[in-house]
Design an enzyme around this catalytic site. Structure first.
Site, PDB file in Angstrom:
ATOM      1  N   ARG A 284       0.825  -1.205   0.000  1.00  0.00           N
ATOM      2  CA  ARG A 284       0.000   0.000   0.000  1.00  0.00           C
ATOM      3  C   ARG A 284       0.861   1.257   0.000  1.00  0.00           C
ATOM      4  NH1 ARG A 284      -4.817  -1.858   4.226  1.00  0.00           N
ATOM      5  NH2 ARG A 284      -5.995  -3.032   2.670  1.00  0.00           N
TER       6      ARG A 284
ATOM      7  N   GLU B 282      -1.972 -10.074  -4.020  1.00  0.00           N
ATOM      8  CA  GLU B 282      -3.267 -10.717  -4.233  1.00  0.00           C
ATOM      9  C   GLU B 282      -3.123 -12.223  -4.413  1.00  0.00           C
ATOM     10  OE1 GLU B 282      -6.131  -9.598  -3.772  1.00  0.00           O
ATOM     11  OE2 GLU B 282      -5.596  -7.498  -3.462  1.00  0.00           O
TER      12      GLU B 282
ATOM     13  N   TYR C  74     -11.882 -12.658  -9.174  1.00  0.00           N
ATOM     14  CA  TYR C  74     -11.582 -11.767  -8.046  1.00  0.00           C
ATOM     15  C   TYR C  74     -10.252 -11.059  -8.231  1.00  0.00           C
ATOM     16  CZ  TYR C  74      -9.425 -10.084  -3.925  1.00  0.00           C
ATOM     17  OH  TYR C  74      -8.734  -9.276  -3.089  1.00  0.00           O
TER      18      TYR C  74
ATOM     19  N   ASP D 231     -14.675 -10.635  -3.014  1.00  0.00           N
ATOM     20  CA  ASP D 231     -14.128 -11.831  -2.384  1.00  0.00           C
ATOM     21  C   ASP D 231     -15.058 -12.245  -1.246  1.00  0.00           C
ATOM     22  OD1 ASP D 231     -13.729  -9.976  -0.439  1.00  0.00           O
ATOM     23  OD2 ASP D 231     -11.693 -10.595   0.026  1.00  0.00           O
TER      24      ASP D 231
END
Length: 372
Positions: free
Chosen positions: A30, A42, A125, A143
DNA sequence: TATCCGTGGCC
DNA sequence: TGGCCAAGGAT
């Protein structure tokens, strides 16, 4: 199910984004949302909890800081960095995908959901997550967290994976996205599910959306989401027996492949239709060991489950039916052994047989004469 | 569509 | 403590 939105979507989104801005965890990817790092995160987070993935992410990016370095790596080294994280096909797919990105996309992670979806290991997703979180594309990323949040927020009374429910969730998730804010909104929904809207211990008193949550208003938070129809359990009647000679019981080691590979067991097998458990254990002993045995007693019915089966394990004590008692053949095993009761503790058994052993000498008498 | 894939934490 | 669960995808 209430598909009307108390207070409307806009106010809900505003509160949610404010909460995320204040409470978002400072995760490594982030910092700058660099696409390769977002993608890697991910993949690592698929079916994996945050606390566990972060350490792996740090080590992995230290060794492979970008697509090019990963694409040049050996599968062996990638797997070594993945060791312990589980679901190792993720690592293999990731490496293959990195090589595809290097070859077809000039080493740049694609920003298009369809192009992402074409990479191995990237499903609906993950494609939405990378497109929105790394590139700010206004696409949803649904998700299990988002499913749970929506199931409660809108009091969805059908399982989230039901087609109608899934369509509603996806459509609503898309409608909620303020233009250009998919990165924040999608992460906010997932973060809320991970930190506040927890499966078993929801922290509704800390939830920024508590005043708009239909399940909370109706006191149905613990009933949402409605679980998917449980996979039908298959009841299974299984018979097994303890053949004892001179205080030792026969056990055999299962083949190296198949279910319970390499584990020890007492011979036995499934009770066929029209057959009693007693008949089944006699038949199975003949098939598996070539021995003619007779039932001398019922020891227990052990109940346990594995995968989708619910097993009733009928356990018998046995004796040789013939005067002559040859050594058992190994038609269904790679090794056989006559074991004293204490020896059994040193061998690995499937859960049902282990339950039986643990009860032997406690509430079930070990059959036959006393141990030497 | 159902099943498999791994591991550690949880109660 | 064993059974269940947790930021899915492939087949």
């Amino acid at each position: 199910m209430n598909r009307d939105l108390p207070g409307g979507l806009d106010a809900m989104v505003r509160d949610l984004l404010a909460w995320f801005a204040a409470r978002a965890r400072p995760l490594p990817w982030r910092r700058d949302y660099e696409p390769y790092r977002v993608w890697l995160s991910e993949i690592m987070l698929q079916q994996t909890q945050m606390d566990r993935a972060v350490g792996y992410f740090e080590r992995f990016t230290a060794r492979f800081p970008d697509v090019a370095s990963l694409a040049a790596a050996s599968e062996e080294e990638v797997l070594k960095l993945w060791e312990g994280l589980g679901y190792y096909s993720r690592a293999k797919n990731l490496l293959a995908a990195a090589r595809l990105v290097a070859a077809r996309h000039g080493g740049r992670v694609p920003d298009d959901p369809e192009a992402l979806r074409a990479l191995p290991g990237v499903g609906p997703y993950t494609a939405g997550a990378v497109a929105s979180i790394a590139f700010g594309r206004d696409v949803p990323a649904v998700d299990a967290n988002v499913e749970r949040v929506f199931a409660r927020l809108f009091d969805l009374d059908l399982p989230p994976r039901e087609p109608a429910t899934a369509a509603f969730i996806r459509k609503t998730a898309a409608q909620m996205i303020p233009p250009g804010k998919a990165r924040e909104l999608n992460q906010a929904l997932m973060e809320l599910g991970a930190l506040v809207c927890l499966p078993k211990k929801p922290r509704c008193s800390e939830c920024p959306l508590a005043g708009r949550c239909e399940a909370l208003r109706l006191d149905l938070v613990f009933e949402r989401p409605v679980p998917a129809k449980a996979a039908a359990y298959i009841p299974l009647e299984v018979a097994t027996g303890l053949l004892v000679r001179q205080g030792r019981v026969f056990v055999q080691k299962r083949p190296a492949t198949g279910v319970w590979a390499g584990l020890w067991e007492f011979p036995g097998g499934t009770v066929e239709s029209g057959e009693t458990p007693e008949q089944a254990v006699v038949r199975e002993f003949m098939e598996e060991t070539g021995l003619r045995v007779a039932v001398t007693g019922r020891l227990a019915v052990v109940r346990h489950g594995y995968t989708r089966y619910r097993v009733a394990l009928h356990c018998f004590s046995l004796r040789d039916a013939d005067g002559e008692a040859p050594q058992p053949a190994l038609h269904a095993a790679q090794e056989g052994r006559w074991a004293a009761l204490p020896d059994l503790d040193g061998l690995a058994f499937p859960a049902g047989h282990r339950k039986l052993i643990d009860r032997l000498g406690r509430d079930i008498p070990f059959p036959g004469p006393a141990l030497p």
